[in-house]
Design a protein around this motif. Structure first.
Motif, PDB file in Angstrom:
ATOM      1  N   ARG A  11      -7.335 -29.792 -19.298  1.00  0.00           N
ATOM      2  CA  ARG A  11      -8.770 -29.731 -19.603  1.00  0.00           C
ATOM      3  C   ARG A  11      -9.323 -28.363 -19.261  1.00  0.00           C
ATOM      4  O   ARG A  11      -8.801 -27.675 -18.390  1.00  0.00           O
ATOM      5  CB  ARG A  11      -9.535 -30.799 -18.803  1.00  0.00           C
ATOM      6  CG  ARG A  11      -9.340 -32.185 -19.356  1.00  0.00           C
ATOM      7  CD  ARG A  11     -10.021 -33.243 -18.494  1.00  0.00           C
ATOM      8  NE  ARG A  11      -9.796 -34.567 -19.070  1.00  0.00           N
ATOM      9  CZ  ARG A  11     -10.599 -35.138 -19.973  1.00  0.00           C
ATOM     10  NH1 ARG A  11     -11.699 -34.513 -20.374  1.00  0.00           N
ATOM     11  NH2 ARG A  11     -10.316 -36.320 -20.468  1.00  0.00           N
ATOM     12  N   CYS A  15     -15.629 -26.363 -18.796  1.00  0.00           N
ATOM     13  CA  CYS A  15     -16.450 -27.463 -19.325  1.00  0.00           C
ATOM     14  C   CYS A  15     -15.702 -28.792 -19.414  1.00  0.00           C
ATOM     15  O   CYS A  15     -16.279 -29.786 -19.838  1.00  0.00           O
ATOM     16  CB  CYS A  15     -17.028 -27.073 -20.683  1.00  0.00           C
ATOM     17  SG  CYS A  15     -15.821 -27.069 -22.028  1.00  0.00           S
ATOM     18  N   THR A  17     -13.532 -29.958 -21.359  1.00  0.00           N
ATOM     19  CA  THR A  17     -13.105 -30.436 -22.676  1.00  0.00           C
ATOM     20  C   THR A  17     -11.573 -30.441 -22.725  1.00  0.00           C
ATOM     21  O   THR A  17     -10.954 -29.501 -22.237  1.00  0.00           O
ATOM     22  CB  THR A  17     -13.653 -29.482 -23.775  1.00  0.00           C
ATOM     23  OG1 THR A  17     -15.074 -29.469 -23.683  1.00  0.00           O
ATOM     24  CG2 THR A  17     -13.228 -29.916 -25.174  1.00  0.00           C
ATOM     25  N   CYS A  55     -10.399 -23.055 -25.300  1.00  0.00           N
ATOM     26  CA  CYS A  55     -11.241 -24.255 -25.319  1.00  0.00           C
ATOM     27  C   CYS A  55     -12.053 -24.276 -26.609  1.00  0.00           C
ATOM     28  O   CYS A  55     -12.727 -23.311 -26.940  1.00  0.00           O
ATOM     29  CB  CYS A  55     -12.175 -24.260 -24.109  1.00  0.00           C
ATOM     30  SG  CYS A  55     -13.365 -25.620 -24.136  1.00  0.00           S
ATOM     31  N   SER A  57     -14.594 -25.906 -27.200  1.00  0.00           N
ATOM     32  CA  SER A  57     -16.019 -26.104 -26.973  1.00  0.00           C
ATOM     33  C   SER A  57     -16.694 -24.829 -26.445  1.00  0.00           C
ATOM     34  O   SER A  57     -17.697 -24.379 -26.987  1.00  0.00           O
ATOM     35  CB  SER A  57     -16.197 -27.263 -26.004  1.00  0.00           C
ATOM     36  OG  SER A  57     -17.529 -27.354 -25.606  1.00  0.00           O
TER      37      SER A  57
END
Ligand code: ZN
Length: 417
Positions: A11, A15, A17, A55, A57
């Protein structure tokens, strides 16, 4: 805990994600600062995956934390003072920032990851009170012996609270090449938020992801560097902790770095500069907010490996001697990823006596003092810390006396006649 982590999948460090998009996969690699002493040269050493994600996001480019930071940084081999141009760079910074912020005997400067005091010594000479925060006890000890107050700790929320509890608040918090090495960037930036005076300024330097990508600098990726920041991803992380980036300088160190300036979000005495706006726009223009822009990097890296191996194969086949110069972390990523051992490079040299007599992690290439090159008279000297190539070519110019040539591997294999 590691099993639970593996089941969940990786992850995002910022954040949370789930990470699905590979940026580049450099295979298995040892810790690039774990130089192997002679007595352990016949022992095994741990290798960890060097798999970099982006990431989808927040676009933070990152390596997973496979190794506890305590295992990496408690005895660190990098003494900043061994690179002349780096020491000079930081002296210039100390001059500039003291002037810009009007720092004096009533100010307080904190450097996070203060290493051997290579920067703070310049503030001390000006009579500006300082404190270094440095987790590696061996380098911190050197700073303390030089008269630079240093606490031996990792920086983050807890350390910041401990300092605030004893009445410390900083006018300037600075750090160079530390943000990448923080496994919990939110906690680190929260610490800055806590320690900074209401009108204080933060400057942080880090290698610029946009330059890493355009300059093919994949060798700057290692386990010790968890994150690779753009202006945009740094902006998001600082904003999440109540800090605003308001200015930036683009500087040449480490192949192209950013020096970002941050302040409290509430401090409206420092408007966001035009050059900060412009960099934000340039990164958007370069596609740093589109996942597709990150996807082609891995193929570019494979091609770089093929070209370097092709060059080395040709010169070795022609019977030419090749040695290395430098034993930097980035050299270890490059050599391990490319599978270059003493079959291609007989030895390397380094000015840092801590590394001399040891072996490069993984590849087990021996490290000697620079004078060894004069005895060996190699045909090619492969410069591993290519960011210092001009300085090294000056220092080692005597190799031309016997027809020696310098080679730089990044952004692509290039011979300097
Ligand atoms: Zn993220």
């Amino acid at each position: 805990m590691a099993d639970a982590k593996a089941r969940q999948g990786p992850r995002c460090l910022h954040c949370r994600t789930p990470l699905r998009q590979t940026f580049v996969d450099l295979g298995m690699s040892p810790l690039c600062e774990s130089y192997v002493p002679a007595e352990k040269v016949n022992s095994m050493e741990p290798f960890y995956p060097l798999h970099v994600y982006v990431c989808e996001s927040c676009f933070l480019v990152q390596v997973q934390e496979y190794v506890a930071p305590e295992d990496i940084f408690s005895e660190y081999a990098y003494f900043s003072s061994y690179a002349d141009s780096w020491v000079e760079h930081m002296r210039g910074y100390a001059e500039m920032i003291s002037e810009r912020l009007k720092l004096g005997s009533d100010s307080f400067v904190v450097e996070v990851a203060s290493n051997d005091g290579y920067l703070l010594q310049h503030f001390v000479k000006k009579g500006i009170p300082v404190l270094g925060v440095e987790p590696a006890a061996n380098v911190a000890k050197v700073a303390i012996e030089k008269g630079i107050p240093t606490v031996i700790k990792f920086f983050g929320e807890q350390t910041a609270r401990e300092l605030v509890d004893i009445g410390k608040h900083a006018d300037l918090i600075c750090g160079a090449n530390v943000l990448a090495q923080v496994p919990a960037p939110n906690d680190f930036v929260k610490g800055i938020k806590i320690l900074l005076k209401p009108r204080g300024v933060v400057t942080i330097e880090f290698p610029h992801l946009m330059k890493l990508m355009s300059g093919n600098q994949f060798d700057t990726i290692y386990h010790e560097h968890f994150s690779y920041f753009s202006w945009i991803s740094a902006e998001k992380i600082f904003a999440s902790q109540g800090l605003t980036l308001f200015d930036v300088e683009e500087i040449p160190t480490h192949g192209g770095s950013l020096r970002i300036y941050a302040r409290h979000a509430e401090d409206d005495s420092k408007p966001i500069t035009e050059r900060a706006h412009q960099l934000h726009q340039r990164e958007i223009g370069a596609g740093l907010m589109r996942l597709e822009s990150y996807a082609g990097f891995g193929e570019q890296v494979k091609e770089t490996k093929r070209k370097l191996l092709q060059f080395l194969s040709e010169v070795k086949r022609a019977g030419k001697k090749v040695v290395g110069y430098g034993a930097p972390g980035k050299g270890n990523t490059l050599l391990n990823y490319c599978g270059i051992r003493t079959d291609f490079i007989e030895f390397t040299v380094d000015r840092n006596p801590y590394k001399q007599g040891k072996f490069l992690p993984g590849t087990r290439i021996p490290i000697y003092a620079p004078e060894k090159i004069d005895d060996a008279r190699p045909y090619y000297v492969l410069i591993l810390p290519w960011n210092f190539k001009d300085e090294i070519m000056r220092q080692m110019k005597q190799i031309r006396d016997w027809g020696g040539k310098f080679v730089v591997p990044i952004p692509e294999t290039k011979v300097f006649d």
